[in-house]
Design a protein around this motif. Structure first.
Motif, mmCIF file in Angstrom:
data_model
loop_
_atom_site.group_PDB
_atom_site.id
_atom_site.type_symbol
_atom_site.label_atom_id
_atom_site.label_comp_id
_atom_site.label_asym_id
_atom_site.label_seq_id
_atom_site.Cartn_x
_atom_site.Cartn_y
_atom_site.Cartn_z
ATOM 1 N N ARG A 90 0.830 -1.207 0.000
ATOM 2 C CA ARG A 90 0.000 0.000 0.000
ATOM 3 C C ARG A 90 0.863 1.255 0.000
ATOM 4 N NH1 ARG A 90 -3.523 -3.230 3.660
ATOM 5 N NH2 ARG A 90 -2.638 -2.205 5.490
ATOM 6 N N GLU A 91 1.938 1.240 0.780
ATOM 7 C CA GLU A 91 2.845 2.390 0.788
ATOM 8 C C GLU A 91 3.398 2.653 -0.609
ATOM 9 O OE1 GLU A 91 6.811 4.034 3.089
ATOM 10 O OE2 GLU A 91 6.555 1.872 2.920
ATOM 11 N N ILE A 92 3.833 1.603 -1.285
ATOM 12 C CA ILE A 92 4.402 1.755 -2.618
ATOM 13 C C ILE A 92 3.353 2.290 -3.596
ATOM 14 C CG2 ILE A 92 5.272 0.427 -4.589
ATOM 15 C CD1 ILE A 92 6.793 -1.309 -2.510
ATOM 16 N N GLY A 93 2.150 1.734 -3.549
ATOM 17 C CA GLY A 93 1.107 2.162 -4.467
ATOM 18 C C GLY A 93 0.696 3.612 -4.261
ATOM 19 N N VAL A 94 0.455 3.994 -3.017
ATOM 20 C CA VAL A 94 0.006 5.362 -2.737
ATOM 21 C C VAL A 94 1.124 6.364 -2.996
ATOM 22 C CG1 VAL A 94 -0.755 6.918 -0.900
ATOM 23 C CG2 VAL A 94 -1.803 4.658 -1.132
ATOM 24 N N SER A 95 2.353 6.027 -2.616
ATOM 25 C CA SER A 95 3.478 6.939 -2.845
ATOM 26 C C SER A 95 3.690 7.166 -4.339
ATOM 27 C CB SER A 95 4.752 6.380 -2.212
ATOM 28 O OG SER A 95 4.634 6.279 -0.813
ATOM 29 N N ALA A 96 3.596 6.104 -5.134
ATOM 30 C CA ALA A 96 3.774 6.243 -6.575
ATOM 31 C C ALA A 96 2.691 7.140 -7.168
ATOM 32 C CB ALA A 96 3.761 4.871 -7.248
ATOM 33 N N TRP A 97 1.451 6.959 -6.738
ATOM 34 C CA TRP A 97 0.352 7.771 -7.248
ATOM 35 C C TRP A 97 0.550 9.239 -6.869
ATOM 36 C CZ3 TRP A 97 -3.628 7.321 -10.526
ATOM 37 C CH2 TRP A 97 -4.671 8.241 -10.443
ATOM 38 N N ALA A 98 0.890 9.489 -5.598
ATOM 39 C CA ALA A 98 1.082 10.868 -5.148
ATOM 40 C C ALA A 98 2.220 11.537 -5.901
ATOM 41 C CB ALA A 98 1.351 10.895 -3.650
ATOM 42 N N ALA A 99 3.319 10.819 -6.087
ATOM 43 C CA ALA A 99 4.465 11.387 -6.794
ATOM 44 C C ALA A 99 4.113 11.713 -8.240
ATOM 45 C CB ALA A 99 5.641 10.424 -6.738
ATOM 46 N N SER A 100 3.305 10.863 -8.878
ATOM 47 C CA SER A 100 2.933 11.098 -10.272
ATOM 48 C C SER A 100 2.085 12.344 -10.430
ATOM 49 C CB SER A 100 2.178 9.882 -10.828
ATOM 50 O OG SER A 100 0.861 9.801 -10.297
ATOM 51 N N ARG A 101 1.490 12.782 -9.337
ATOM 52 C CA ARG A 101 0.647 13.984 -9.359
ATOM 53 C C ARG A 101 1.330 15.175 -8.700
ATOM 54 N NH1 ARG A 101 -4.959 12.604 -9.952
ATOM 55 N NH2 ARG A 101 -5.592 14.089 -8.352
#
Length: 297
Positions: free
Chosen positions: A67-78
């Protein structure tokens, strides 16, 4: 438990994983070895987060790291203020000799600790960047899963009466959270000042392994800073709901987590764990004696 042994074993596992992935492992730099082991695989901009002591508080540590990896990747992409998963190799989660490891971007931090307005505005920016996250997330994982899993572990050694009191308090805390707070956001989950670091590009959040869905009041209760809360309110326009039930849940999470840490590493955690538990149970007992008000009152 000797934390030195934990650290050395974790370093060995991180080195094996790094070799397997083609990352440099000749200059492993330990940044922290507490609940998790954090290792910079210098000179690559890669930070390995190996779940060591914290694994005992979670039934499925890999799910938290994923979950950390998924949410961090999404936030960084935005454009969110967050350290993203590494893009050099598969960020994981990986199984490294039984340890769960996630691989994140390493940023060299600069001195200084965020306070007040900086904290509140950085949290507002993170919540904005994680809006519309497409992945599945549990509801208030720190209050539900973290406490429940840690209690099941701690029940192996805590007195039955203590375990029973904690479980009963957990149910009361969850009941008070039901329907509390504002419309849900993607939470950081552990949004205290120590998890907001600064680099040359500004402030960025780390350690999102407790991320989940829930009212923003959870993260605001963790901040526990009136100036930060006002800055968040000013940035988002949120009418902040009563933080008391979220503070109570956070207090319980911390107390149970410390008990499991103290069992594994008493030299570091035992005194704080016992003091926190005694204070929690004392407040819980006093609270039970007071009549409960309805949510409409």
């Amino acid at each position: 438990m000797d934390i030195g042994d934990v650290t050395r074993a974790g370093l060995t596992s991180v080195a094996r994983l790094g070799r397997r992935l083609g990352l440099p492992v000749d200059d492993l730099r330990v940044l922290s070895s507490r609940g998790n082991l954090l290792v910079h695989l210098a000179p690559a901009p890669v930070l390995a987060r190996a779940v060591t002591l914290t694994a005992a508080t979670r039934a499925d540590p890999a799910a938290w790291v994923a979950r950390e990896i998924g949410v961090s990747a999404w936030a960084a992409s935005r454009g969110g203020p967050v350290a993203q998963p590494t893009t050099l190799v598969d960020p994981g989660p990986h199984d490294a000799d039984g340890l769960v490891v996630g691989l994140m971007e390493f940023r060299a931090g600069t001195p200084g600790r965020a306070e007040g307005r900086e904290l509140g505005e950085a949290l507002a920016a993170l919540h904005a960047a994680t809006a519309d996250y497409p992945g599945e997330l549990p509801w208030l994982a720190p209050a539900h899963e973290q406490v429940g899993d840690a209690l099941r572990t701690a029940a192996a050694w805590l007195p039955a009466a203590t375990t029973g009191a904690l479980r009963a308090h957990h149910q009361r805390v969850l009941a008070d959270l039901d329907g509390a707070g504002s419309a849900p956001v993607v939470l950081h989950g552990d949004a205290h000042a120590g998890n907001l670091l600064r680099s040359g590009n500004g402030w960025f959040w780390v350690d999102l392994e407790e991320t989940s869905l829930g009212p923003p009041e959870w993260d605001l209760a963790v901040l526990d800073d009136p100036v930060a809360i006002e800055a968040y309110r000013a940035r988002t326009g949120l009418v902040v709901a009563d933080l008391a039930p979220f503070r109570a849940a956070r207090e319980l999470e911390g107390a149970v987590w410390l008990q499991v840490m103290a069992r594994q590493f008493p030299a570091r955690y035992r005194q704080a764990a016992d003091e926190r538990l005694a204070a929690l149970l004392g407040r819980a007992q006093r609270s039970r004696r007071r009549p409960r008000r309805s949510r409409r009152s």
